[in-house]
Design an enzyme around this catalytic site. Structure first.
Site, PDB file in Angstrom:
ATOM      1  N   SER A 101       0.806  -1.230   0.000  1.00  0.00           N
ATOM      2  CA  SER A 101       0.000   0.000   0.000  1.00  0.00           C
ATOM      3  C   SER A 101       0.837   1.276   0.000  1.00  0.00           C
ATOM      4  CB  SER A 101      -0.927  -0.025   1.205  1.00  0.00           C
ATOM      5  OG  SER A 101      -1.576  -1.255   1.258  1.00  0.00           O
ATOM      6  N   ARG A 116       8.018   6.266  -3.790  1.00  0.00           N
ATOM      7  CA  ARG A 116       8.555   6.803  -2.525  1.00  0.00           C
ATOM      8  C   ARG A 116       7.755   6.213  -1.394  1.00  0.00           C
ATOM      9  NH1 ARG A 116       4.644  10.014  -4.131  1.00  0.00           N
ATOM     10  NH2 ARG A 116       5.730  10.357  -6.067  1.00  0.00           N
ATOM     11  N   ASP A 154      -3.819  -1.265  -1.716  1.00  0.00           N
ATOM     12  CA  ASP A 154      -4.970  -1.608  -0.859  1.00  0.00           C
ATOM     13  C   ASP A 154      -6.297  -1.041  -1.374  1.00  0.00           C
ATOM     14  OD1 ASP A 154      -4.104   0.964  -0.227  1.00  0.00           O
ATOM     15  OD2 ASP A 154      -4.168   0.704   1.943  1.00  0.00           O
TER      16      ASP A 154
HETATM   17  C1  GLC Z   1      -0.882   6.071   1.304  1.00  0.00           C
HETATM   18  C2  GLC Z   1      -0.235   5.221   0.226  1.00  0.00           C
HETATM   19  C3  GLC Z   1      -1.294   4.600  -0.666  1.00  0.00           C
HETATM   20  C4  GLC Z   1      -2.316   3.862   0.174  1.00  0.00           C
HETATM   21  C5  GLC Z   1      -2.883   4.768   1.244  1.00  0.00           C
HETATM   22  C6  GLC Z   1      -3.862   4.040   2.169  1.00  0.00           C
HETATM   23  O1  GLC Z   1      -1.538   7.134   0.694  1.00  0.00           O
HETATM   24  O2  GLC Z   1       0.646   6.010  -0.538  1.00  0.00           O
HETATM   25  O3  GLC Z   1      -0.710   3.713  -1.593  1.00  0.00           O
HETATM   26  O4  GLC Z   1      -3.345   3.394  -0.651  1.00  0.00           O
HETATM   27  O5  GLC Z   1      -1.838   5.294   2.032  1.00  0.00           O
HETATM   28  O6  GLC Z   1      -3.260   2.975   2.819  1.00  0.00           O
END
Ligand code: GLC
Length: 434
Positions: A101, A116, A154
Site C-alpha cells: 500500500s 517513494r 490496498d
Molecule cells: C498512502 C499510500 C497509498 C495507500 C494509502 C492508504 O496514501 O501512498 O498507496 O493506498 O496510504 O493505505
C-alpha cells in the site's frame, strides 16, 4: 495516478486457493484464502485462515534487506505452520497476491517500482526499486514454493474484494493511516483517457469500448506543490518534521497518521503561550506523535457525564489533568480537525465521481478512521452530498452514491486479483502480464 493492470471488475465466480500477503502500516498479515465463487459455502464466497506478524517499529527505518528478510520469514513460517510447504513445491507453487500500500509504478501486474515511501516509512534501498523482485529474491533464497502473481494497492484490493460480492461497487477507498482511492477507468485511445498508458498496436486491437482498468489515484499526494490547499502553520510543521517533506500534502491534512499530531501541535502552542495546562507536566505533550488519532475519536465519542472518560484519557496518555474549559476546548479542536479531514476525504471521492460522470454506486471504504472514528462516516456523507448536490439524504442509505464497508481488500481482494489475472492469461488478454 498509477496503472494497476487489473482489467475490469470481477464477475464474482472466480475460484481457487491463494496466498495473500499484506504489508500494512502496523502489521504484516499472511492469509490462505479459498475463493468459492458461485458455489458459496454456508453463504460465504470465501474462506480464510490468517496470521498477523508484528512489524517492529525499527523496521520502518531499516534497510531493504531487513524488511524483505522479515517478510520472507513470515511467509516461510506461515507455509510451515499451515502444512502448505508439503502441499506445494517448485513445480507446483502456491499463487501469491501481494498488497503493497504505497505508490508504485507498475509496468506489469507482478512488478512494482516504489516511487517513494509514505505513511512515515523510511526504509533505505527500496525507493526506485522493484519491490516484487526484492521479495522474490528472498523467497528464492529460502526455497519457498510460492509464485508472486499480482501486486496491488490496498484501494484496488478494497474495490475488487467488494465488487466480488457487490456489483454496484464503483470505488475503493481507504481512510486509515493514509488516505487514497481507486476507481475503474475506461480505456480510450483518442483522445486518451489514460495518457501514460503505452500499448502496442496489437494490444490496442484487443481493447474495446467496454474495457476498463483499475487506477490507483494516490491522491494523498495531491497538491504537493502547495498551490491549492489552504495550509495552517500546524500543517506546515507536520510536513517539515516528516521523513518526506513536500510529499503527501493532501494525506497530511486528512489521514489517521496525522490528525492526532495536528491536535498535539495546537495544544502545545496554547500551552507554550500560557493559555492552557498551567502548572502541569507537559513533557509527553512535547513529544512528537505522542497523541494518536484514536485520542480524537475517544474525545468525540465521549458520552460520560462531565466528559470523565476524556479526563482519564488525558491523564493516561499525557499525564495531564485538564480543567473543564480545557476539556471543552480540546473537544472543539478535535471536532474541527476531524471535520476538515472528513470533508477533504469527501472531496477526493467527489472528484472521481465528477470527473468520470459517476452518478450512482457504492464507495467501498476501509481504514481505521472510517471504522473507528464515531463521526467520520456521517460527516463524510454530509460533505459528499453537499458537493455532489445529492439531495437531503446526504450520501447516506438511499442516496445515489453511498459508502459501504469494504470487504477485506488486502486479503480477499488481492486473491481475487490473482484469480482474475490467471483467468485473463487463459483468455488471451495478456496486457500487463509477463
Ligand atoms: C498512502 C499510500 C497509498 C495507500 C494509502 C492508504 O496514501 O501512498 O498507496 O493506498 O496510504 O493505505
Amino acid at each position: 495516478m498509477c496503472l494497476s493492470w487489473v482489467f475490469g471488475l470481477p464477475h464474482g465466480k472466480e475460484k481457487g486457493t491463494f496466498l495473500a500477503l499484506d504489508l500494512g502500516g502496523t502489521n504484516l498479515r499472511v492469509c490462505k484464502i479459498t475463493l468459492h465463487g458461485d458455489e458459496p459455502i454456508d453463504g460465504a464466497k470465501h474462506s480464510l485462515e490468517q496470521e498477523k506478524y508484528k512489524l517492529p517499529q525499527e523496521i520502518k527505518k531499516s534497510s531493504a534487506n531487513d524488511l524483505w528478510n522479515h517478510v520472507a520469514d513470515a511467509l516461510q513460517k506461515f507455509m510451515k505452520d499451515k502444512g502448505l510447504d508439503r502441499k506445494y513445491d517448485k513445480d507446483n507453487p502456491m499463487s501469491l497476491g501481494f498488497t503493497f500500500s504505497y505508490p508504485v509504478t507498475q509496468h506489469r501486474i507482478d512488478h512494482g517500482i516504489l516511487q517513494r515511501w509514505t505513511k512515515g516509512f523510511d526504509i533505505s534501498g527500496v525507493e526506485g526499486k522493484d519491490v516484487a523482485a526484492q521479495l522474490r529474491e528472498k523467497m528464492e533464497e529460502r526455497g519457498l514454493p510460492i509464485k508472486l502473481i499480482a501486486l496491488a494497492n490496498d484501494t484496488v484490493g478494497a474495490m475488487i474484494a467488494s465488487a466480488y460480492n457487490d456489483p454496484e461497487t464503483i470505488i475503493g477507498s481507504i481512510f486509515g493511516t493514509g488516505c487514497n482511492a481507486a476507481y475503474m477507468q475506461c480505456l480510450r485511445r483518442d483522445p486518451p483517457t489514460i495518457p501514460k498508458l503505452e500499448l502496442t498496436e496489437k494490444q490496442w486491437s484487443i481493447i474495446d469500448e467496454a474495457t476498463k482498468m483499475a487506477i490507483n489515484c494516490e491522491y494523498g499526494a495531491f497538491d504537493n506543490n502547495h498551490r491549492v490547499l489552504p495550509l495552517t502553520k500546524y500543517d506546515e510543521e507536520v510536513d517539515r518534521e516528516s521523513p518526506r517533506p513536500r510529499q503527501q500534502t493532501f494525506e497530511k491534512l486528512s489521514a489517521g497518521l496525522y490528525l492526532g499530531e495536528i491536535f498535539r501541535l495546537v495544544l502545545l502552542e496554547l500551552t507554550e503561550k500560557g493559555f492552557i495546562f498551567n502548572n502541569q507536566d507537559t513533557r509527553t505533550l512535547k513529544q512528537e506523535y505522542s497523541i494518536d488519532t484514536s485520542f480524537l475519536s475517544q474525545i468525540e465519542g465521549d458520552n460520560t457525564p462531565g466528559l470523565k472518560a476524556t479526563r482519564n484519557e488525558f491523564k493516561e496518555v499525557l499525564g495531564i489533568e485538564p480543567t473543564k474549559p480545557e476539556i471543552e476546548l480540546s473537544r472543539r479542536l478535535a471536532e474541527l480537525i476531524a471535520w476538515r479531514g472528513a470533508r477533504l476525504c469527501a472531496c477526493g471521492v467527489a472528484a472521481l465521481c465528477l470527473n468520470n460522470d459517476i452518478r450512482s454506486g457504492h464507495v467501498a471504504v476501509d481504514g481505521s478512521v472510517a471504522h473507528r472514528h464515531p463521526m467520520f462516516k456521517k460527516r463524510w456523507a454530509t460533505a459528499l452530498g453537499a458537493i455532489l448536490d445529492m439531495d437531503e439524504r446526504d450520501g447516506e442509505e438511499g442516496a445515489p452514491i453511498q459508502m459501504t464497508s469494504a470487504e477485506d481488500g488486502s486479503g480477499v481482494g488481492v486473491a481475487v486479483i490473482a484469480a482474475m489475472t490467471m483467468e485473463r492469461r487463459q483468455t488471451g488478454n495478456t496486457i500487463g502480464l509477463n
